[in-house]
Design a protein around this motif. Structure first.
Motif, PDB file in Angstrom:
ATOM      1  N   LEU A 141      -8.230  13.255  -4.847  1.00 35.88           N
ATOM      2  CA  LEU A 141      -7.141  13.445  -3.624  1.00 35.88           C
ATOM      3  C   LEU A 141      -6.594  14.648  -3.497  1.00 35.88           C
ATOM      4  N   PRO A 142      -7.232  15.833  -3.514  1.00 29.02           N
ATOM      5  CA  PRO A 142      -6.543  17.149  -3.752  1.00 29.02           C
ATOM      6  C   PRO A 142      -5.855  17.448  -2.060  1.00 29.02           C
ATOM      7  N   LEU A 143      -6.316  16.907  -1.210  1.00 31.77           N
ATOM      8  CA  LEU A 143      -5.557  17.356   0.242  1.00 31.77           C
ATOM      9  C   LEU A 143      -4.106  16.467   0.338  1.00 31.77           C
ATOM     10  N   VAL A 144      -4.303  15.213  -0.133  1.00 35.69           N
ATOM     11  CA  VAL A 144      -3.165  14.220   0.446  1.00 35.69           C
ATOM     12  C   VAL A 144      -2.161  14.095  -0.802  1.00 35.69           C
ATOM     13  N   SER A 160       6.388  13.677   3.563  1.00 39.83           N
ATOM     14  CA  SER A 160       6.197  14.191   4.733  1.00 39.83           C
ATOM     15  C   SER A 160       5.317  13.263   5.646  1.00 39.83           C
ATOM     16  N   GLN A 161       5.884  12.275   6.612  1.00 40.08           N
ATOM     17  CA  GLN A 161       5.175  11.559   7.363  1.00 40.08           C
ATOM     18  C   GLN A 161       4.181  12.210   8.575  1.00 40.08           C
ATOM     19  N   LEU A 162       4.889  13.605   9.024  1.00 37.34           N
ATOM     20  CA  LEU A 162       4.203  14.349  10.005  1.00 37.34           C
ATOM     21  C   LEU A 162       2.958  14.882   9.357  1.00 37.34           C
ATOM     22  N   GLY A 163       3.052  15.648   8.112  1.00 36.68           N
ATOM     23  CA  GLY A 163       2.057  16.091   7.448  1.00 36.68           C
ATOM     24  C   GLY A 163       0.932  15.399   7.047  1.00 36.68           C
ATOM     25  N   LEU A 178       0.815  -1.185  -0.002  1.00 41.76           N
ATOM     26  CA  LEU A 178       0.083   0.147  -0.011  1.00 41.76           C
ATOM     27  C   LEU A 178       0.956   1.294   0.043  1.00 41.76           C
ATOM     28  N   VAL A 179       0.640   2.046  -1.051  1.00 40.54           N
ATOM     29  CA  VAL A 179       1.234   3.418  -1.086  1.00 40.54           C
ATOM     30  C   VAL A 179       0.486   4.523  -0.502  1.00 40.54           C
ATOM     31  N   VAL A 180       0.693   5.159   0.672  1.00 40.12           N
ATOM     32  CA  VAL A 180       0.115   6.598   0.837  1.00 40.12           C
ATOM     33  C   VAL A 180       0.910   7.442   1.406  1.00 40.12           C
ATOM     34  N   ILE A 181       2.191   7.404   1.034  1.00 36.52           N
ATOM     35  CA  ILE A 181       3.323   8.228   1.273  1.00 36.52           C
ATOM     36  C   ILE A 181       4.533   8.085   0.120  1.00 36.52           C
ATOM     37  N   GLU A 182       4.857   9.316  -0.412  1.00 32.34           N
ATOM     38  CA  GLU A 182       6.187   9.046  -1.190  1.00 32.34           C
ATOM     39  C   GLU A 182       6.040   8.128  -2.364  1.00 32.34           C
ATOM     40  N   PRO A 201      -0.003  17.827  -7.162  1.00 34.13           N
ATOM     41  CA  PRO A 201      -0.697  18.133  -8.490  1.00 34.13           C
ATOM     42  C   PRO A 201      -0.177  16.942  -9.565  1.00 34.13           C
ATOM     43  N   ASP A 202       0.813  16.468  -9.319  1.00 26.76           N
ATOM     44  CA  ASP A 202       1.443  15.387 -10.198  1.00 26.76           C
ATOM     45  C   ASP A 202       1.022  14.019  -9.649  1.00 26.76           C
ATOM     46  N   GLY A 203       0.218  13.958  -8.691  1.00 26.86           N
ATOM     47  CA  GLY A 203      -0.403  12.659  -8.429  1.00 26.86           C
ATOM     48  C   GLY A 203       0.212  11.934  -7.340  1.00 26.86           C
ATOM     49  N   TRP A 204       1.495  12.493  -6.828  1.00 29.11           N
ATOM     50  CA  TRP A 204       2.191  11.660  -5.780  1.00 29.11           C
ATOM     51  C   TRP A 204       1.736  12.135  -4.541  1.00 29.11           C
ATOM     52  N   PHE A 205       1.843  11.047  -3.583  1.00 32.81           N
ATOM     53  CA  PHE A 205       1.889  11.459  -2.258  1.00 32.81           C
ATOM     54  C   PHE A 205       3.186  12.191  -1.631  1.00 32.81           C
ATOM     55  N   SER A 206       3.065  13.153  -0.816  1.00 34.69           N
ATOM     56  CA  SER A 206       4.193  13.600  -0.288  1.00 34.69           C
ATOM     57  C   SER A 206       5.370  12.970   0.420  1.00 34.69           C
TER      58      SER A 206
END
Length: 283
Positions: free
Chosen positions: A75-78, A88-91, A61-65, A81-86
């Motif tokens: 998924l505008p919040l998480v 930042s584990q904290l954010g 499961l990918v929900v970061i990086e 714009p390129d469709g990648w999760f950031s």
């Protein structure tokens, strides 16, 4: 009794990763792989997996990086714009835990990833999360609750005991390591309460990206009783994407370790039975 699951993460991230996983399964001791369903080489990974009926394939499961299945507009919040999760584990952790819209987007994406896995036609062997993000209580709960609807039976608990690492080579235990070990209790409780199975121990955290042949041979000889998962990040060589995402990782060395005679000999010395996740599930 010692049982050992030898696994590889990031299946589908690149052709070089996929090549290493196929070879390490055919010629080495690799038994399972975790698929990034939105990875750039996911289609190639699925084609290879279908040629390897004894390779257990689960969802990474990918929900970061990493890339999401759903578009950024969903998924505008998480996502960016390129469709990648950031990265930042904290954010992301704050968005997933405290913000209702973040939890809604997270649930939608987790569902989409399980749906994408189902469309591959592969049997869902297990699940875990990139960067072990399922240690986050919201991610862990949704992974388990949604996964059960898709036949999920097994989930990784990333609990790495220090004693085998001390015995196997240079290692310094930190307060952060000790805190992480305690934090895994919550995830284990979530898994077992849902009626799923999990491993007792997990190796690959402290030496992530540096699971070299010498290290894993020594580690194999000092495995504890119970079920140990040893996970790797193999690749036949490092392409531009791997260099960008994991510049310090020794992907080729980890691939070579999976096929090394020393690793196999260490497992035999410790009388560890090579297993897969399906072997843990009661009949």
């Amino acid at each position: 009794m010692k049982r050992t699951i030898i696994s590889a993460d990031d299946f589908g991230l690149s052709v070089e990763v996929n090549e290493a996983i196929e070879i390490a399964h055919r010629e080495g001791v690799l038994s399972t792989a975790s698929l990034m369903v939105a990875g750039p080489a996911a289609e190639d990974a699925v084609e290879r997996a279908k040629r390897l009926p004894n390779l257990g394939v689960g969802l990474h499961l990918v929900v970061i990086e990493g890339a999401s299945v759903l578009p950024h507009t969903r998924l505008p919040l998480v996502t960016q714009p390129d469709g990648w999760f950031s990265s930042s584990q904290l954010g992301l952790g704050i968005d997933y835990f405290f913000r209702p819209e973040g939890r809604k987007e997270l649930a939608a994406e987790i569902t989409a990833q399980f749906e994408a896995f189902r469309r591959t036609g592969l049997v869902l062997d297990h699940a875990n999360a990139h960067k072990h993000m399922h240690l986050h209580p919201t991610v862990g709960r949704l992974l388990i609750d949604i996964g059960k609807q898709y036949g999920l039976r097994a989930v990784r608990t990333p609990l790495e005991p220090p004693e085998p690492l001390y015995a196997a080579g240079t290692y310094t235990d930190t307060l952060g390591d000790a805190a992480l070990r305690r934090w895994t209790n919550l995830l284990r409780h979530q898994i077992l309460s849902a009626g799923l199975v999990t491993n007792d121990w997990c190796f690959g955290l402290a030496w992530s990206g540096h699971m070299t042949a010498d290290r894993v041979a020594a580690l194999a000889a000092h495995l504890p009783e119970g079920v140990s998962e040893i996970y790797f990040h193999p690749a036949t060589h490092k392409n531009a994407l791997l260099q960008k995402l994991m510049p310090t990782y020794e992907h080729k060395a980890e691939f070579e370790a999976l096929c090394s005679s020393g690793f196999r000999a260490g497992l035999e010395h410790s009388h560890a039975v090579l297993s897969g996740w399906r072997d843990l599930i009661p009949s």
